[in-house]
Write a protein that holds these residues in place. Structure first.
Motif, PDB file in Angstrom:
ATOM      1  N   GLU A  10       0.823  -1.197   0.000  1.00  0.00           N
ATOM      2  CA  GLU A  10       0.000   0.000   0.000  1.00  0.00           C
ATOM      3  C   GLU A  10       0.861   1.254   0.000  1.00  0.00           C
ATOM      4  O   GLU A  10       2.025   1.224   0.400  1.00  0.00           O
ATOM      5  N   ALA A  11       0.255   2.352  -0.442  1.00  0.00           N
ATOM      6  CA  ALA A  11       0.916   3.653  -0.403  1.00  0.00           C
ATOM      7  C   ALA A  11       0.113   4.593   0.498  1.00  0.00           C
ATOM      8  O   ALA A  11      -1.016   4.298   0.901  1.00  0.00           O
ATOM      9  N   VAL A  12       0.717   5.733   0.803  1.00  0.00           N
ATOM     10  CA  VAL A  12       0.076   6.771   1.612  1.00  0.00           C
ATOM     11  C   VAL A  12       0.053   8.056   0.793  1.00  0.00           C
ATOM     12  O   VAL A  12       1.045   8.393   0.132  1.00  0.00           O
ATOM     13  N   LEU A  13      -1.062   8.772   0.837  1.00  0.00           N
ATOM     14  CA  LEU A  13      -1.167  10.065   0.164  1.00  0.00           C
ATOM     15  C   LEU A  13      -1.587  11.110   1.180  1.00  0.00           C
ATOM     16  O   LEU A  13      -2.605  10.956   1.866  1.00  0.00           O
ATOM     17  N   LEU A  14      -0.804  12.178   1.279  1.00  0.00           N
ATOM     18  CA  LEU A  14      -1.025  13.250   2.245  1.00  0.00           C
ATOM     19  C   LEU A  14      -1.719  14.421   1.551  1.00  0.00           C
ATOM     20  O   LEU A  14      -1.266  14.882   0.491  1.00  0.00           O
ATOM     21  N   ILE A  15      -2.795  14.938   2.172  1.00  0.00           N
ATOM     22  CA  ILE A  15      -3.610  15.989   1.567  1.00  0.00           C
ATOM     23  C   ILE A  15      -3.674  17.174   2.534  1.00  0.00           C
ATOM     24  O   ILE A  15      -4.199  17.065   3.645  1.00  0.00           O
ATOM     25  N   HIS A  16      -3.145  18.294   2.100  1.00  0.00           N
ATOM     26  CA  HIS A  16      -3.016  19.483   2.955  1.00  0.00           C
ATOM     27  C   HIS A  16      -4.354  20.185   3.184  1.00  0.00           C
ATOM     28  O   HIS A  16      -5.371  19.899   2.544  1.00  0.00           O
TER      29      HIS A  16
ATOM     30  N   VAL B 298      -4.479  10.546   4.046  1.00  0.00           N
ATOM     31  CA  VAL B 298      -4.324  11.326   5.275  1.00  0.00           C
ATOM     32  C   VAL B 298      -4.619  12.778   4.936  1.00  0.00           C
ATOM     33  O   VAL B 298      -3.985  13.352   4.042  1.00  0.00           O
ATOM     34  N   GLY B 299      -5.590  13.387   5.613  1.00  0.00           N
ATOM     35  CA  GLY B 299      -5.951  14.764   5.308  1.00  0.00           C
ATOM     36  C   GLY B 299      -6.047  15.622   6.550  1.00  0.00           C
ATOM     37  O   GLY B 299      -6.584  15.200   7.577  1.00  0.00           O
TER      38      GLY B 299
ATOM     39  N   ILE C 107      -9.468  20.971   5.688  1.00  0.00           N
ATOM     40  CA  ILE C 107     -10.321  20.661   4.534  1.00  0.00           C
ATOM     41  C   ILE C 107      -9.767  19.475   3.752  1.00  0.00           C
ATOM     42  O   ILE C 107     -10.515  18.794   3.032  1.00  0.00           O
ATOM     43  N   GLY C 108      -8.472  19.201   3.910  1.00  0.00           N
ATOM     44  CA  GLY C 108      -7.899  18.016   3.278  1.00  0.00           C
ATOM     45  C   GLY C 108      -8.532  16.742   3.789  1.00  0.00           C
ATOM     46  O   GLY C 108      -8.555  15.722   3.091  1.00  0.00           O
ATOM     47  N   GLY C 109      -9.074  16.781   5.005  1.00  0.00           N
ATOM     48  CA  GLY C 109      -9.785  15.620   5.536  1.00  0.00           C
ATOM     49  C   GLY C 109     -11.090  15.378   4.797  1.00  0.00           C
ATOM     50  O   GLY C 109     -11.441  14.235   4.482  1.00  0.00           O
ATOM     51  N   VAL C 110     -11.830  16.451   4.510  1.00  0.00           N
ATOM     52  CA  VAL C 110     -13.069  16.317   3.748  1.00  0.00           C
ATOM     53  C   VAL C 110     -12.759  15.822   2.336  1.00  0.00           C
ATOM     54  O   VAL C 110     -13.461  14.966   1.791  1.00  0.00           O
ATOM     55  N   VAL C 111     -11.683  16.345   1.757  1.00  0.00           N
ATOM     56  CA  VAL C 111     -11.250  15.886   0.433  1.00  0.00           C
ATOM     57  C   VAL C 111     -10.925  14.398   0.474  1.00  0.00           C
ATOM     58  O   VAL C 111     -11.310  13.625  -0.421  1.00  0.00           O
ATOM     59  N   ALA C 112     -10.218  13.974   1.515  1.00  0.00           N
ATOM     60  CA  ALA C 112      -9.849  12.560   1.638  1.00  0.00           C
ATOM     61  C   ALA C 112     -11.088  11.670   1.707  1.00  0.00           C
ATOM     62  O   ALA C 112     -11.139  10.596   1.092  1.00  0.00           O
ATOM     63  N   LEU C 113     -12.095  12.094   2.449  1.00  0.00           N
ATOM     64  CA  LEU C 113     -13.324  11.312   2.564  1.00  0.00           C
ATOM     65  C   LEU C 113     -14.049  11.220   1.224  1.00  0.00           C
ATOM     66  O   LEU C 113     -14.536  10.153   0.841  1.00  0.00           O
TER      67      LEU C 113
ATOM     68  N   CYS D  69      -9.158   2.385  -1.749  1.00  0.00           N
ATOM     69  CA  CYS D  69      -8.779   3.136  -0.546  1.00  0.00           C
ATOM     70  C   CYS D  69      -8.915   2.208   0.650  1.00  0.00           C
ATOM     71  O   CYS D  69     -10.014   1.756   0.980  1.00  0.00           O
ATOM     72  N   ARG D  70      -7.806   1.949   1.325  1.00  0.00           N
ATOM     73  CA  ARG D  70      -7.788   1.000   2.442  1.00  0.00           C
ATOM     74  C   ARG D  70      -8.040   1.659   3.802  1.00  0.00           C
ATOM     75  O   ARG D  70      -8.202   0.968   4.797  1.00  0.00           O
ATOM     76  N   GLY D  71      -8.043   2.985   3.832  1.00  0.00           N
ATOM     77  CA  GLY D  71      -8.266   3.665   5.102  1.00  0.00           C
ATOM     78  C   GLY D  71      -8.063   5.158   4.965  1.00  0.00           C
ATOM     79  O   GLY D  71      -7.414   5.630   4.021  1.00  0.00           O
ATOM     80  N   VAL D  72      -8.633   5.912   5.906  1.00  0.00           N
ATOM     81  CA  VAL D  72      -8.521   7.372   5.922  1.00  0.00           C
ATOM     82  C   VAL D  72      -8.125   7.806   7.325  1.00  0.00           C
ATOM     83  O   VAL D  72      -8.662   7.299   8.314  1.00  0.00           O
ATOM     84  N   VAL D  73      -7.189   8.749   7.394  1.00  0.00           N
ATOM     85  CA  VAL D  73      -6.829   9.371   8.670  1.00  0.00           C
ATOM     86  C   VAL D  73      -7.170  10.853   8.579  1.00  0.00           C
ATOM     87  O   VAL D  73      -6.676  11.554   7.680  1.00  0.00           O
ATOM     88  N   LEU D  74      -8.010  11.314   9.486  1.00  0.00           N
ATOM     89  CA  LEU D  74      -8.401  12.723   9.522  1.00  0.00           C
ATOM     90  C   LEU D  74      -7.652  13.424  10.647  1.00  0.00           C
ATOM     91  O   LEU D  74      -7.756  13.020  11.809  1.00  0.00           O
ATOM     92  N   ILE D  75      -6.898  14.447  10.289  1.00  0.00           N
ATOM     93  CA  ILE D  75      -6.173  15.250  11.278  1.00  0.00           C
ATOM     94  C   ILE D  75      -6.899  16.588  11.408  1.00  0.00           C
ATOM     95  O   ILE D  75      -6.852  17.419  10.499  1.00  0.00           O
ATOM     96  N   ASP D  76      -7.614  16.768  12.514  1.00  0.00           N
ATOM     97  CA  ASP D  76      -8.372  18.006  12.748  1.00  0.00           C
ATOM     98  C   ASP D  76      -9.194  18.362  11.519  1.00  0.00           C
ATOM     99  O   ASP D  76      -9.084  19.448  10.949  1.00  0.00           O
ATOM    100  N   CYS D  77     -10.043  17.445  11.131  1.00  0.00           N
ATOM    101  CA  CYS D  77     -10.856  17.599   9.923  1.00  0.00           C
ATOM    102  C   CYS D  77     -11.767  18.820  10.032  1.00  0.00           C
ATOM    103  O   CYS D  77     -12.355  19.092  11.085  1.00  0.00           O
ATOM    104  N   ALA D  78     -11.905  19.543   8.923  1.00  0.00           N
ATOM    105  CA  ALA D  78     -12.778  20.720   8.894  1.00  0.00           C
ATOM    106  C   ALA D  78     -14.226  20.315   9.139  1.00  0.00           C
ATOM    107  O   ALA D  78     -14.742  19.397   8.498  1.00  0.00           O
TER     108      ALA D  78
END
Length: 283
Positions: free
Chosen positions: A8-14, A90-91, A94-100, A110-119
């Motif tokens: 698997e890979a990881v993609l970071l979304i600002h 990983v978002g 607003i990157g969290g909403v984009v990730a979802l 998509c094997r999973g989502v990590v929300l960091i202080d999601c908007a």
């Protein structure tokens, strides 16, 4: 990038106004475990900055409607064209909403989502019931005003100054850690590009778009939450509510003393939480 043999890979979304460099303390650590990418959302960083076209405006050539469908599709397309393997998103903010939204589009890829202080997007029309009563009275005027390109440009130019950026960062990073010249520069430099005002105009006019709880309602991928204890903009109490009431949310990790961007303010602790959420290491 790193560990090219990983399945698997990881993609970071600002988040809003940030870019790939906001993962300066995280991407190198995660890349030791799996291929790790970061993306500049359309309108930010070094990405293209097309003219914003709002709802009910005449469609202009090469103009776009900035929003979570656009950014979610951008992420999904990037995963198809570049990542080309199952991915964990990983978002931040607003990157969290984009990730979802991207997770919905990617499905089983998509094997999973990590929300960091999601908007939480408290200014969305669907959130009006949570706002003070007077907000309903001024809302039509507010919407009319922020549609004006001259006003959105003036607001952006006033905010896009190093001193203002540093002041906002001191709110976002309550401990004060890592609010340095490099951070100010990485946020300031993209604002000087010719089209930088357009994504801002598009974003401040998003009064009816996706909300995180709605996107998570029927999400198949597991979601982990990482939250700054002292986030001044996205209350921890809401994250706790999501953790208790939304089926796909499997964990909530609170980063002590950190604010809205714990991945940059408290990277060591946040990287540990990320590695646990991404199942690189076991407790």
């Amino acid at each position: 990038m790193g560990n090219a043999d990983a399945e698997e890979a990881v993609l970071l979304i600002h988040g809003f106004g940030a870019n790939t460099n906001h993962w300066r303390f995280n991407q190198p650590v995660l890349a030791e475990q799996a291929p790790t990418y970061a993306i500049d959302l359309l309108g930010f960083g070094r990405s293209d900055q097309p003219r914003a076209c709002l709802k009910d405006e005449p469609v202009e050539a090469d103009a776009v409607h900035y929003g979570f469908d656009l950014w979610g599709q951008q992420v999904a397309d990037f995963c198809d064209a570049v990542v080309q393997r199952p991915v964990r998103l990983v978002g931040n903010s607003i990157g969290g909403v984009v990730a979802l939204r991207a997770s919905q589009l990617l499905g089983e890829r998509c094997r999973g989502v990590v929300l960091i202080d999601c908007a939480q997007r408290l200014m969305d029309d669907k959130q009006l019931a949570t706002q003070p009563a007077w907000m309903a009275w001024i809302r039509p005027l507010l919407k009319t005003m922020v549609r004006q390109r001259w006003l959105s440009t003036a607001l952006f130019r006033n905010a896009a100054r190093p001193g203002v950026i540093r002041s906002v960062l001191k709110q976002a990073y309550p401990s004060g850690a890592n609010v340095d010249d490099d951070l100010v520069d990485l946020l300031f430099e993209p604002t000087q590009r010719d089209g930088a005002t357009e994504a801002f105009r598009g974003f401040i006019n998003l009064f009816d778009d996706h909300l995180a709880p709605q996107l998570m309602k029927d999400l198949k991928a597991p979601v982990d939450l990482i939250w700054g204890e002292n986030d001044p903009w996205e209350p921890l109490a809401e994250a706790e509510s999501w953790s208790e009431s939304i089926a796909c949310v499997r964990s909530l990790t609170v980063i002590s003393r950190a604010g809205h961007c714990p991945h940059d303010e408290a990277p060591h602790t946040t990287n540990q939480a990320l590695c646990r959420a991404l199942t690189f290491i076991k407790d």
